[in-house]
Design a protein around this motif. Sequence first.
Motif, mmCIF file in Angstrom:
data_model
loop_
_atom_site.group_PDB
_atom_site.id
_atom_site.type_symbol
_atom_site.label_atom_id
_atom_site.label_comp_id
_atom_site.label_asym_id
_atom_site.label_seq_id
_atom_site.Cartn_x
_atom_site.Cartn_y
_atom_site.Cartn_z
ATOM 1 N N GLY A 103 -73.791 12.192 -37.758
ATOM 2 C CA GLY A 103 -72.489 12.544 -38.314
ATOM 3 C C GLY A 103 -71.373 12.533 -37.294
ATOM 4 N N ASN A 115 -66.114 13.973 -35.753
ATOM 5 C CA ASN A 115 -67.040 14.363 -36.808
ATOM 6 C C ASN A 115 -66.713 13.559 -38.068
ATOM 7 N N VAL A 116 -67.696 12.753 -38.544
ATOM 8 C CA VAL A 116 -67.513 11.954 -39.760
ATOM 9 C C VAL A 116 -68.627 12.241 -40.769
ATOM 10 N N LYS A 117 -69.141 13.474 -40.790
ATOM 11 C CA LYS A 117 -70.253 13.838 -41.685
ATOM 12 C C LYS A 117 -69.881 13.661 -43.157
ATOM 13 N N ASP A 118 -68.638 13.897 -43.496
ATOM 14 C CA ASP A 118 -68.221 13.857 -44.906
ATOM 15 C C ASP A 118 -67.841 12.464 -45.393
ATOM 16 N N PHE A 119 -67.953 11.447 -44.528
ATOM 17 C CA PHE A 119 -67.540 10.099 -44.895
ATOM 18 C C PHE A 119 -68.745 9.170 -45.012
ATOM 19 N N ALA A 120 -68.721 8.313 -46.009
ATOM 20 C CA ALA A 120 -69.807 7.350 -46.222
ATOM 21 C C ALA A 120 -69.694 6.203 -45.225
ATOM 22 N N THR A 123 -66.617 3.434 -44.613
ATOM 23 C CA THR A 123 -65.336 3.988 -45.012
ATOM 24 C C THR A 123 -64.328 3.842 -43.878
#
Length: 141
Positions: A103, A115-120, A123
């Motif tokens: 992430g 932090n890119v944990k919330d992105f598919a 994206t």
Amino acid sequence: MKTAFPLTAVVLTGWIVSCTPTPEEVPPTPPTDVADNRGADMANPEGGDTMSPDGASSQAQDMNQKAEEEKQRISEKVEDPMPSAPETKAAVPVARRVPGRDGFVFSPYNNKMINVKDFASGTMVADPTYPPAEKKYFRVP
């Protein structure tokens, strides 16, 4: 009230069908180029048809020759391979993953951890380390 929906559907369908072109509609033919016909006028200044030994007029022969050239030019265009893919805009860089930390990625612009944990994956994300006026984007791997 029960007839409102079917009536609306019928009117809408009729409108859509009336706006679609029919197969019988043929696009207009382009106008002929005046420059193409100058040679025929210069061949015979009197303006009359000259007869060839086989009985056909020279203007008719010129027209047949032009028609054959046009057919050949069109067939050459058809035989050309498909054009290459359209040129795309500058590619958006892809961030690198942080080894051992799911992430998180390294920004392709300044190598800071983000932090890119919330992105598919795939994206496009704005780099948060830059002010909104600069708007630097990258893709999540």
